[in-house]
Design an enzyme around this catalytic site. Structure first.
Site, short mmCIF file in Angstrom:
data_model
loop_
_atom_site.label_atom_id
_atom_site.label_comp_id
_atom_site.label_asym_id
_atom_site.label_seq_id
_atom_site.Cartn_x
_atom_site.Cartn_y
_atom_site.Cartn_z
N TYR A 1 0.83 -1.21 0.00
CA TYR A 1 0.00 0.00 0.00
C TYR A 1 0.86 1.26 0.00
O TYR A 1 0.50 2.29 -0.57
CB TYR A 1 -0.95 0.01 1.21
N PHE B 1 -6.36 21.91 -24.58
CA PHE B 1 -6.73 20.50 -24.68
C PHE B 1 -7.96 20.30 -23.78
O PHE B 1 -8.09 20.96 -22.74
CB PHE B 1 -5.60 19.54 -24.28
N THR B 2 -8.83 19.38 -24.19
CA THR B 2 -10.16 19.26 -23.56
C THR B 2 -10.09 19.14 -22.03
O THR B 2 -10.65 19.96 -21.31
CB THR B 2 -10.89 18.04 -24.15
N ASP C 1 2.69 20.62 -20.47
CA ASP C 1 1.92 19.41 -20.67
C ASP C 1 2.87 18.49 -21.43
O ASP C 1 3.09 18.65 -22.64
CB ASP C 1 0.65 19.68 -21.47
N LYS D 1 0.63 7.94 -23.13
CA LYS D 1 1.19 8.27 -24.44
C LYS D 1 2.69 7.94 -24.44
O LYS D 1 3.06 6.81 -24.70
CB LYS D 1 0.96 9.75 -24.78
N ARG E 1 -12.27 15.97 -33.89
CA ARG E 1 -11.60 17.01 -33.10
C ARG E 1 -11.98 18.34 -33.73
O ARG E 1 -11.21 18.96 -34.45
CB ARG E 1 -10.08 16.83 -33.09
N PHE F 1 -18.12 15.43 -26.34
CA PHE F 1 -17.72 14.53 -27.43
C PHE F 1 -17.66 13.07 -27.01
O PHE F 1 -17.80 12.18 -27.83
CB PHE F 1 -16.35 14.96 -27.98
N1 F0G Z 1 -2.91 16.45 -22.40
C1 F0G Z 1 -2.90 16.07 -23.70
C2 F0G Z 1 -2.15 16.86 -24.69
C3 F0G Z 1 -3.60 14.91 -24.07
O1 F0G Z 1 -3.58 14.54 -25.34
C4 F0G Z 1 -4.31 14.18 -23.07
C5 F0G Z 1 -5.08 13.01 -23.45
C6 F0G Z 1 -4.28 14.62 -21.75
C7 F0G Z 1 -3.57 15.76 -21.45
C8 F0G Z 1 -5.02 13.91 -20.67
O2 F0G Z 1 -4.40 12.72 -20.36
O3 F0G Z 1 -6.06 10.96 -21.01
O4 F0G Z 1 -4.15 10.45 -19.48
O5 F0G Z 1 -6.04 11.83 -18.70
N2 F0G Z 1 -5.39 12.75 -24.62
C9 F0G Z 1 -6.12 11.60 -25.11
C10 F0G Z 1 -6.29 11.74 -26.59
C11 F0G Z 1 -7.37 11.31 -24.37
O6 F0G Z 1 -6.99 10.87 -27.15
O7 F0G Z 1 -5.73 12.63 -27.20
P1 F0G Z 1 -5.22 11.43 -19.86
#
Ligand code: F0G
Length: 459
Positions: A72, A124-125, A216, A259, A383, A450
């Site tokens: 843990y 980014f979203t 990021d 990634k 996108r 989305f």
């Molecule tokens: N920042 C970027 C540039 C990303 O592309 C993503 C995720 C995140 C942050 C968030 O990371 O998914 O580990 O919580 N991108 C995915 C995509 C979802 O399909 O581009 P996460």
């Protein structure tokens, strides 16, 4: 010499794929409300929805899973991850999180106050969501050309426009800007990199004004490859040296390990400031778990540590970028409108140019993604206007300049032949584009619409 680098790996385990008939795919996309996120994975032949968590791990990473220390607290795999991240990224403190948005949640909560402004090189979203959820206002300070899909002549299209950044500082004052978020690479601009020179200048301007630089870091290895390829003075640097130099100009980063750590889950937050680190540790126990696991199993942290080492291998990253470029070139040669130049993780179709008979309000990218799926079983992602969502104050739709379909290449998963098949399908649709109809909402979720929104074809 081969123009594109062949695979620097061989295949040890295979995952058989199903191929549905066209009639079955037509049924599936209707059931999914024309949203590729709502397809079942078993209904997909080639899955280019995302490169996030869809990577093929190496034998070495799989072996690492077996030495997962699932204590843990104080797991040995955490220390391995911490040491690896410190060695490669150079930041002082590391807080693991279940994925990137977990780190974004921590960073936004500890740094942002109501009414603050967060400049960034395109949104980014999930990143913008967490900034706004903590009372911040996102301000786009990327260079104008990043919004123009035709500017293939610009090698570092992810760069920050220093004049825009300076203007924001003048307008709202540096005290209202806790940090600038610099994404390396910029996902929604097409996976476009930022140059080292630009990062140095951004860092100088930010620090002169007492503003922090938070990266990021999600696709930082891809960014480092582009610097090596295109920025004078870095030709002979290793990818590791470039990554380390890049982060030396910042104060911390959020990372989606899904990634560039070549894993299926994981993330982390890095910081140099001890006080912020203490705050992040207090919060991580609320949202993720102990600071030595952050929502991850010990084995996940081991896979991330090993994956990060593999990701900075020159041949690995060269092949990855070449695969993306290969698909981009095939489409471009056939006249298909794509975002130029091709970036690090995906080829993006310019849906406005692809479907000139549809207005942006008819969701051309969403419709095109659905059409590609029906044609060939290839799953891609919208996108554009659907991803951009609504303004948090006015409730009005954002109308992003870029209305794109992303063909995202998972790491080490598909071969060049798979990409040939994808290209053939997209070119076939390009030739028959006028048969594609616009869409309308049948269900629009309030947040990150989305992911789960649903549509039907317009008559
Ligand atoms: N920042 C970027 C540039 C990303 O592309 C993503 C995720 C995140 C942050 C968030 O990371 O998914 O580990 O919580 N991108 C995915 C995509 C979802 O399909 O581009 P996460």
């Amino acid at each position: 010499m081969l123009k594109f680098m062949p695979e620097p790996f061989k295949i040890k385990a295979v995952e058989p794929l199903k191929i549905l008939s066209k009639e079955e795919r037509e049924k599936a996309i209707k059931r999914a409300g024309y949203n590729t996120f709502l397809l079942k994975s078993d209904e997909v032949y080639i899955d280019l929805l995302t490169d996030s968590g869809t990577n093929a791990m190496s034998d070495n990473q799989w072996a690492g899973l077996m030495i997962g220390d699932e204590a843990y607290a104080g797991s040995r795999n955490f220390y391995h991850l911490e040491n690896t991240v410190k060695d490669i990224f150079g930041f002082k403190y590391v807080v693991p999180t279940h994925q990137g948005r977990g780190a974004e949640n921590l960073l936004s909560t500890i740094c942002i106050k109501e009414g603050d402004y967060i400049p960034g090189n395109m949104y980014f979203t999930t990143t913008r969501y967490h900034q706004e959820n903590n009372g911040g206002n996102f301000v786009d300070v990327i260079i104008d050309e990043a919004h123009d899909s035709t500017r293939g002549d610009i090698k570092f299209k992810g760069n920050v426009d220093l004049a825009k950044f300076q203007k924001l500082i003048n307008e709202v004052g540096p005290d209202k800007i806790p940090y600038i978020c610099v994404a390396v690479t910029v996902n929604l601009a097409g996976g476009q990199p930022v140059s080292m020179e630009n990062i140095k200048e951004v860092s100088k301007l930010a620090h002169e004004n007492g503003i922090k630089v938070m990266f990021d870091a999600t696709r930082c290895v891809e960014n480092a490859y582009f610097i090596k390829e295109n920025e004078r003075g870095y030709e002979d640097h290793s990818i590791k040296e470039i990554v380390k130099e890049l982060f030396s100009y910042g104060d911390g980063c959020t990372m989606s390990g899904k990634k560039d750590c070549i894993t299926n889950i994981g993330g982390f937050l890095c910081l140099n400031d001890e006080e912020l680190f203490e705050k992040a540790k207090e919060l991580v126990v609320v949202y993720e778990g102990m600071p030595s696991y952050g929502g991850l199993a010990g084995r996940d942290m081991e896979a991330m540590a090993r994956g990060l080492e593999e990701a900075i291998d020159y041949h690995y990253i060269k092949h990855r970028v070449h695969q993306v470029r290969y698909l981009g070139e095939k489409l471009e040669n056939a006249g298909v409108p794509i975002v130029k130049p091709t970036g690090g993780h995906a080829v993006f179709l310019d849906a406005k140019a692809f479907l000139p008979h549809l207005s942006q309000g008819e969701f051309p990218a969403q419709a095109l993604a659905a059409a590609i799926y029906v044609d060939s079983g290839v799953r891609t992602m919208e996108r554009g206007i659907v991803s951009a969502g609504r303004d948090k104050h006015t409730g009005k739709n954002h109308y992003p300049k870029l209305e794109l379909v992303r063909l995202t290449i998972p790491r080490r998963v598909y071969t060049y032949t798979h990409l040939d098949y994808v290209a053939e399908s997209v070119i076939h649709i390009w030739k028959n584009k006028y048969s594609i109809k616009g869409l309308q909402w049948t269900y629009e979720p309030k947040m990150l619409r989305f992911f789960t929104g649903r549509f039907e074809e317009k008559e």
